[in-house]
Design an enzyme around this catalytic site. Structure first.
Site, PDB file in Angstrom:
ATOM      1  CG  ASP A   1      -2.039   0.949   1.160  1.00  9.15           C
ATOM      2  OD1 ASP A   1      -2.220   1.555   0.085  1.00  9.15           O
ATOM      3  OD2 ASP A   1      -2.751   1.116   2.163  1.00  9.15           O
TER       4      ASP A   1
ATOM      5  CG  ASP B   1      -4.481   0.276   6.068  1.00 10.37           C
ATOM      6  OD1 ASP B   1      -5.306  -0.160   5.239  1.00 10.37           O
ATOM      7  OD2 ASP B   1      -4.031   1.436   6.034  1.00 10.37           O
TER       8      ASP B   1
END
Length: 858
Positions: free
Chosen positions: A325, A596
């Site tokens: 990410d 996340d």
């Protein structure tokens, strides 16, 4: 029975209110009801660990040998066998205990937190500190810490599979009241239960039970008994040991046949067979691997990587691609509004625009604030906090006036929607606010095609500069619920998120290590490309693909070759992220994925190694992961890769030492029997050699530091066996030299008229020296022993000096002289034997040289 009660009755029974508990009251209740901690599996005591050291087929054989020794009145041999077993058990107990303590320390690091109302403020506390009557806030991705009676719900969905076994999410409704006290847990719509995971929506609830009184607490004892699976490497090593044992079984039969043929006493044949089998079977291997893995876990934790599954340590050595990410991993996740861009003008962050913008920035916002030590503290998503701070800086009076205003309707932000919405009653008007991805917000606004195209062009331009763009709009309307269209467009906030320190260097180190780095993000393609270009991940726009293009790719059949060279994946959905991971796996990559949020959980589970964020990550993401980054930094992933490779290297070093020295002992015994010579080493001498002399050195190898080039070589093939061609070459060459040299010494000494005991004494000393020298040869498969920094592992030197020192002291001790049939040797003889042992290093250096010449690709 709280599922049968109204919210008001529940609060009255718990003697609390929707304003939450005071800190004083919370402390009093924690003292009364205890911490919110479930029962864990009963920890093994030192005595239990010690007893378990004797649960091994090899140990059983030795115990039988000790009993037989007593029966035939060989009390010295029996005493030594028992002493050796006791020493082995003490060392093994210490190693397992330390490994267990390290594992427990890592568990304590992994904590879950929850938002509660304390003293009228929304604060974040550890889940273990909540108590009955606490008011708790939930959002997607949160793990439910205890049993909860819901007070408010917004599109709430929960996974309760831990309790019900049903993997499908269930909807929740705070207004529901059951008429059935015995209603199944899975049908209680107004309750949340500890261990469940919130997968969508928002909620507020009150704690009704903690710890052992919760539904999950009632079965905690059963959950605690769940057997922890062994890592794949450990299973392969145990299988390897079994296969070696089968081979040694054949060798043992051969020794028995040769012994009977040469009229050896049955007692000697029995003991020799037992001890040779013990010498060759790598009994200490599983313990050595456990120590190596536990040390690697501890080393990783010091470098901000928490290991949830030991198999991930092994897997990191095979990682060929990291799908990372952007926000918070490659950037700092410290967002701030630098500019606000309207269709007509660009404003600096300190320039006032209009009231509706400030209201939208603060009210279409899930962050909360409270005063702590005179400072305003915000809790929530970083985008929300950045917008709240922006509004506060421009008009503090307006901010304070509306900061605690309650929404009439709310649509919380979910990654799949890419926007959030809230409506409020302000000055007798109902105003709807929306914020989110500009592409989504524009579709909900009253704009003609030209104006929308102009705004999208602005978004692209600012994204190309590396800004993250969040659009805002509003609508004044009395319609029910959240308005779906007809909004007035305000503009977009251009938000910066600086790169993390060291990330560019980490990306370079990853490429050097043969690991490809790709960025998978929900951000705008231009923003993602700007960051990727800064990091050196991507150089051309041809390496970018966005969610729309991915959909077209899927429509064409999702041919893996089409995305093989892509380095940036932008505006991707959770399903697309999972497909990207699978495609790279089909291309032959061993994939590590970072995530996340709830939307990342499928990809984390599907990846070869799932890596969750420790600071910003949700509980759902952490539950789905193999590793957790305590600092959320991409650099820590590369540190983890390095430690994973070191751990695997060290395990191979231990295997090399144990197997090659065991092979040497077999060769020595077999050659002596084939040449009709006496037994070259007595059973008690072989036992001494393996359980005493070599018992600590393998543990020292497990503590080796990283070799200089560990991150400059290609990842290993995950399907490659530990006992590969390199290992086989080194074991055979080293084992042959040691075995043949020891046999040659024994044979020569007998030919020159030395007594058998004297010849055995010198042969035993040579084998001890061989093991002392060979531990240094085992430190590297490819680097020359003359180029290794031998000062890096002091424990290794201590173990070698201790091994040699103990043997020399035993040669001068009357009791040990009698027990081991040994005696002192002259310094000249010791030096001669040391010289023969040192030649082993030259032989192993020659093996490295010719192996590289003949097989450069190995």
């Amino acid at each position: 029975m709280f599922h049968t009660k109204s919210v008001e009755d529940t609060l009255r029974d718990l003697d609390c209110s929707t304003e939450g508990l005071s800190s004083k009251e919370a402390s009093s209740r924690i003292e009364q009801y205890g911490k919110n901690v479930l029962a864990e599996a009963k920890k093994r005591t030192l005595l239990i660990i010690f007893i378990e050291q004797f649960k091994s087929p090899v140990i059983y054989v030795l115990l039988i040998a000790a009993v037989i020794s007593v029966i035939i009145k060989e009390y010295g041999d029996a005493g030594f066998i028992m002493a050796a077993l006791l020493l082995n058990a003490v060392v093994g107990t210490y190693q397992e205990y330390i490994a267990g303590e390290r594992a427990d320390a890592l568990k304590r690091v992994i904590k879950t937190f929850v938002n509660v109302l304390r003293d009228g403020n929304r604060v974040e506390i550890p889940s273990e500190d909540i108590t009955l009557g606490d008011i708790v806030f939930f959002e997607s991705g949160v793990k439910v810490p205890s049993d909860i009676r819901l007070i408010e719900t917004i599109e709430l969905q929960v996974n309760e599979s831990l309790l019900t076994g049903e993997s499908l999410e269930v909807g929740k409704n705070s207004a529901y009241i059951s008429a059935n006290a015995d209603e199944p847990i899975g049908e209680r719509q107004n309750m949340l239960y500890g261990g469940s995971l919130v997968t969508k929506g928002r909620a507020i609830g009150v704690v009704t039970a903690v710890a052992a009184q919760t539904e999950v607490g009632k079965i905690a004892s059963l959950l605690a008994l769940k057997k922890v699976s062994k890592p794949p490497l450990m299973l392969r090593m145990e299988e390897f040991s079994i296969n070696i044992s089968k081979i040694i079984g054949g060798v043992a039969i051969l020794i028995i046949m040769l012994g009977i043929y040469q009229d050896f006493p049955l007692k000697d044949i029995f003991f020799l067979t037992v001890v040779v089998a013990i010498s060759a079977i790598p009994e200490g291997l599983p313990v050595a691997i456990t120590v190596a893995l536990s040390m690697a876990s501890a080393a990783m934790s010091r470098r901000n990587v928490i290991v949830r599954r030991l198999s991930a340590i092994e897997g990191l050595g095979s990682c060929t691609l990291i799908a990372s990410d952007k926000t918070g991993t490659m950037t700092q996740n410290r967002l701030s509004v630098e500019y606000f861009v309207t269709p007509e003008k660009t404003y600096n962050s300190n320039e006032y625009i209009n009231k509706h913008l400030l209201l939208g920035a603060r009210l279409c916002n899930e962050s909360t604030s409270h005063i702590e030590d005179g400072e305003l503290i915000f809790i929530g998503d970083q985008v929300d906090i950045a917008l709240a701070r922006y509004a506060l800086a421009l008009d503090e009076e307006l901010f304070k006036k509306h900061d605690k205003r309650r929404a009439i309707n709310a649509l919380p932000y979910e990654p799949i929607n890419k926007y959030s919405a809230m409506s409020y009653e302000i000055d007798s008007q109902k105003i709807h606010f929306i914020k989110g991805s500009p592409e989504i917000i524009l579709n909900m606004c009253s704009l003609d095609e030209d104006n929308a195209g102009h705004i999208l062009k602005q978004v692209d331009e600012w994204a190309a500069k590396g800004f993250r763009n969040i659009a805002l709009a509003y609508k004044v309307s009395d319609e029910e619920g959240i308005a779906k269209d007809g909004y007035t467009y305000i503009g977009f906030a251009a938000i910066t998120d600086p790169l993390r320190d060291g990330v560019k260097e980490a990306a370079r180190r990853a490429e050097e290590a043969g690991i490809r780095v790709v960025m998978v993000t929900g951000d705008h393609p231009n923003t993602a490309f700007f960051i990727a270009k800064e990091l050196g991940i991507a150089a051309s726009r041809d390496e970018i693909i966005d969610g729309v293009e991915i959909s077209h790719w899927i429509g064409r059949g999702a041919h893996k070759e089409e995305i093989a060279q892509k380095r940036v994946f932008a505006r991707v959905s959770p399903e697309q992220k999972q497909l990207i991971v699978k495609t790279f796996q089909d291309l032959g990559h061993f994939v590590a994925v970072t995530g996340d949020g709830v939307n990342d959980a499928p990809a984390l589970k599907f990846a070869n190694i799932g890596i969750a964020m420790g600071k910003s990550g949700t509980d759902v993401a952490r539950e789905s992961s193999d590793l957790i980054l305590t600092d959320d930094s991409f650099s820590s992933i590369i540190n983890g890769v390095e430690e994973g490779r070191v751990a695997y290297d060290n395990i191979r070093k231990v295997i090399h030492l144990l197997i090659s020295t065991g092979l040497a002992e077999i060769i020595l015994v077999l050659l002596s029997m084939l040449f009709f010579l006496p037994i070259p080493l007595l059973p008690v001498q072989l036992l001494w050699l393996n359980l005493v002399s070599n018992g600590v050195q393998d543990m020292a190898l497990a503590a080796e530091k990283a070799e200089p080039e560990v991150l400059k070589r290609k990842p290993r093939d995950p399907k490659e066996p530990v006992f590969n061609k390199i290992m086989m070459s080194r074991v055979v060459v080293g084992g042959l030299y040691m075995g043949i040299s020891a046999f040659a010494l024994f044979y020569t000494l007998l030919e020159f008229g030395y007594q058998e005991d004297v010849a055995r004494n010198l042969t035993l000393l040579l084998m001890v020296l061989f093991e002392n020298v060979h531990v240094f040869n085992s430190r590297s498969e490819n680097n020359s022993i003359f180029k290794i920094n031998h000062a890096k592992n002091r424990f290794l030197w201590i173990s070698v000096l201790a091994s040699q020192g103990i043997h020399i002291i035993s040669m001068y001790n009357p009791f040990m002289q009698s027990l081991l049939s040994i005696e002192p040797v002259s310094l000249e003889m010791w030096s001669t034997l040391l010289l023969i042992a040192l030649v082993l290093s030259l032989v192993m250096e020659a093996e490295k040289f010719f192996r590289k010449k003949l097989y450069p690709k190995l």
